[in-house]
Design a protein around this motif. Sequence first.
Motif, mmCIF file in Angstrom:
data_model
loop_
_atom_site.group_PDB
_atom_site.id
_atom_site.type_symbol
_atom_site.label_atom_id
_atom_site.label_comp_id
_atom_site.label_asym_id
_atom_site.label_seq_id
_atom_site.Cartn_x
_atom_site.Cartn_y
_atom_site.Cartn_z
ATOM 1 N N GLY A 168 33.694 25.083 69.009
ATOM 2 C CA GLY A 168 33.046 26.342 69.887
ATOM 3 C C GLY A 168 33.392 25.971 71.392
ATOM 4 N N ALA A 169 33.727 27.104 71.925
ATOM 5 C CA ALA A 169 34.139 27.306 73.313
ATOM 6 C C ALA A 169 33.454 26.566 74.406
ATOM 7 N N ASP A 170 32.205 26.579 74.383
ATOM 8 C CA ASP A 170 31.657 25.877 75.317
ATOM 9 C C ASP A 170 31.359 24.409 75.302
ATOM 10 N N SER A 171 31.841 23.740 74.157
ATOM 11 C CA SER A 171 31.834 22.385 73.775
ATOM 12 C C SER A 171 32.387 21.402 74.689
ATOM 13 N N GLY A 172 31.902 20.517 74.941
ATOM 14 C CA GLY A 172 32.740 19.382 75.832
ATOM 15 C C GLY A 172 33.710 18.719 75.197
ATOM 16 N N LEU A 173 33.458 18.571 73.766
ATOM 17 C CA LEU A 173 34.612 18.055 72.971
ATOM 18 C C LEU A 173 35.737 19.031 73.091
ATOM 19 N N THR A 174 35.466 20.361 72.899
ATOM 20 C CA THR A 174 36.723 21.230 72.859
ATOM 21 C C THR A 174 37.468 20.944 74.138
ATOM 22 N N TRP A 175 36.891 21.025 75.307
ATOM 23 C CA TRP A 175 37.406 20.881 76.688
ATOM 24 C C TRP A 175 38.109 19.586 76.799
ATOM 25 N N SER A 176 37.625 18.647 76.460
ATOM 26 C CA SER A 176 38.227 17.239 76.505
ATOM 27 C C SER A 176 39.542 17.320 75.621
ATOM 28 N N LEU A 177 39.332 17.639 74.155
ATOM 29 C CA LEU A 177 40.450 17.560 73.418
ATOM 30 C C LEU A 177 41.642 18.316 74.134
ATOM 31 N N ALA A 178 41.253 19.501 74.679
ATOM 32 C CA ALA A 178 42.270 20.342 75.380
ATOM 33 C C ALA A 178 42.886 19.695 76.534
ATOM 34 N N VAL A 179 42.100 18.776 77.360
ATOM 35 C CA VAL A 179 43.194 17.905 78.100
ATOM 36 C C VAL A 179 44.020 16.962 77.635
ATOM 37 N N VAL A 180 43.517 16.255 76.561
ATOM 38 C CA VAL A 180 44.190 15.289 76.001
ATOM 39 C C VAL A 180 45.338 15.676 75.165
ATOM 40 N N PHE A 181 45.283 16.990 74.310
ATOM 41 C CA PHE A 181 46.385 17.577 73.934
ATOM 42 C C PHE A 181 47.449 18.364 74.962
ATOM 43 N N LEU A 182 46.738 18.647 76.144
ATOM 44 C CA LEU A 182 47.716 18.947 77.167
ATOM 45 C C LEU A 182 48.990 17.798 77.416
ATOM 46 N N VAL A 183 48.174 16.443 77.555
ATOM 47 C CA VAL A 183 49.131 15.487 77.834
ATOM 48 C C VAL A 183 50.009 15.126 76.658
ATOM 49 N N PHE A 184 49.513 15.322 75.448
ATOM 50 C CA PHE A 184 50.494 14.903 74.276
ATOM 51 C C PHE A 184 51.491 15.951 74.063
ATOM 52 N N THR A 185 51.328 17.273 74.415
ATOM 53 C CA THR A 185 52.056 18.199 74.392
ATOM 54 C C THR A 185 53.369 17.883 75.572
ATOM 55 N N LEU A 186 52.956 17.540 76.565
ATOM 56 C CA LEU A 186 54.084 17.220 77.764
ATOM 57 C C LEU A 186 54.881 15.826 77.213
ATOM 58 N N ARG A 187 54.079 14.892 76.753
ATOM 59 C CA ARG A 187 54.904 13.631 76.307
ATOM 60 C C ARG A 187 55.551 13.877 75.261
ATOM 61 N N VAL B 231 59.012 13.882 86.298
ATOM 62 C CA VAL B 231 58.450 15.341 85.475
ATOM 63 C C VAL B 231 57.116 15.117 85.372
ATOM 64 N N GLN B 232 56.522 14.063 85.345
ATOM 65 C CA GLN B 232 54.873 13.869 84.989
ATOM 66 C C GLN B 232 54.077 14.098 86.244
ATOM 67 N N VAL B 233 54.751 13.656 87.387
ATOM 68 C CA VAL B 233 53.932 13.820 88.624
ATOM 69 C C VAL B 233 53.875 15.078 89.044
ATOM 70 N N PRO B 234 54.537 16.233 88.714
ATOM 71 C CA PRO B 234 53.905 17.682 89.206
ATOM 72 C C PRO B 234 52.955 18.036 88.317
ATOM 73 N N VAL B 235 53.121 17.642 86.813
ATOM 74 C CA VAL B 235 52.080 18.057 85.936
ATOM 75 C C VAL B 235 50.898 17.491 86.163
ATOM 76 N N PHE B 236 50.759 16.180 86.671
ATOM 77 C CA PHE B 236 49.506 15.689 86.977
ATOM 78 C C PHE B 236 48.769 16.413 88.231
ATOM 79 N N LEU B 237 49.759 16.665 89.161
ATOM 80 C CA LEU B 237 49.076 17.352 90.217
ATOM 81 C C LEU B 237 48.775 18.995 89.845
#
Length: 359
Positions: A25-44, A106-112
């Motif tokens: 579901g779009a409004d789920s906290g789990l959805t947004w949390s996983l989106a943040v986590v997989f943003l990290v995994f994509t970068l790494r 590279v990670q510093v600008p992504v973090f910011l």
Amino acid sequence: MLDIIYWPVSAILWFWHKAFGFVFGADSGLTWSLAVVFLVFTLRLVLYKPFVKQVRTTKQMQELQPQIKELQKKYKNDRETMAREMQKLQKEHGFNPLMGCLPVLVQVPVFLGLFHVLRSFNRTGHGWGQLGMSAYDNAHTPNYIFSATDVQSFLSARIFGAPIASFITAPVSEMQAFADWGGTPTKLNIAMVAVPLMIIAGLATHFNARASVQRQTPEAAANPQAAIMNKLSLWVFPLGVMVGGPFLMIGILLYWVANNIWTYGQQHLVFGRMEKEDEERKQKKLELRSQNAPKPGAKPVDVRKKQDAPADGEPSANGTATTNGTTPKQSAKQGGGKRRPGGQQRPGNRGRANQKRKR
């Protein structure tokens, strides 16, 4: 000015939000949390090869440390020559110092970028970089690639009652932005989510640093600069996460935890492969030695002596034949080159000196 960072970061976050939104579901906290986590995994994942080069560069630098110290000692009064010799040494061994810090840079600008994008879901604050919007205007204003509907979805998302964009020390006025989208969170709700994430992030930072320090060579660990960096990474940086945690959004703490989890697994994978490569090299060297070594019980043969000494009766290098391993010149010197009528060899000390004496 930094839109070149903000737009790609928001695009990757948007992609993963849409992907997990189909499941949870779009409004789920789990959805947004996983989106943040997989943003990290994509970068790494993108930075995997540079990370491997960073590890190899660090290891190579440790191996070259004795030679670097010799150059520093030799040219301590001539910095220009020392710099030139350093560059020559690095070029000979294919050493590139830039690869040692590229993944971090590279990670510093992504973090910011992630920090700015997540904070831009709530623009009601009046501090540095904030727009001071009303709660209504904030909820109906797009955030980079995210539409106004996505902004409202983010404001509605909760992790155990805490919004992802909230933090422990957030002013009450900023918390009003969530009032119409799931209610205003309390400090207790935010702390119950943020404090465990702070502890996990601090411990993960410490154990990652410990794993890196344990793989250092004794020479590298004895370096004063390396010793200072080891203490900072082992104790100061994890403590900094704990101290700075109350000022960081829950989404940023999620980013920190996910980044450390990835680093921990990646370190073990990369270092494990490098240890296998080193072991294979050692085995190949041992096999080559065993192949070149004489068989058990066999007497070593000096090939050079065998080639230099000709056999009896064979012509030597000057074309003369040998007898019993001696040349004609040697036999002439030993026996005088003449024989008596009875076949006995004449002594070699008879000559002109004896004849003069008789006269």
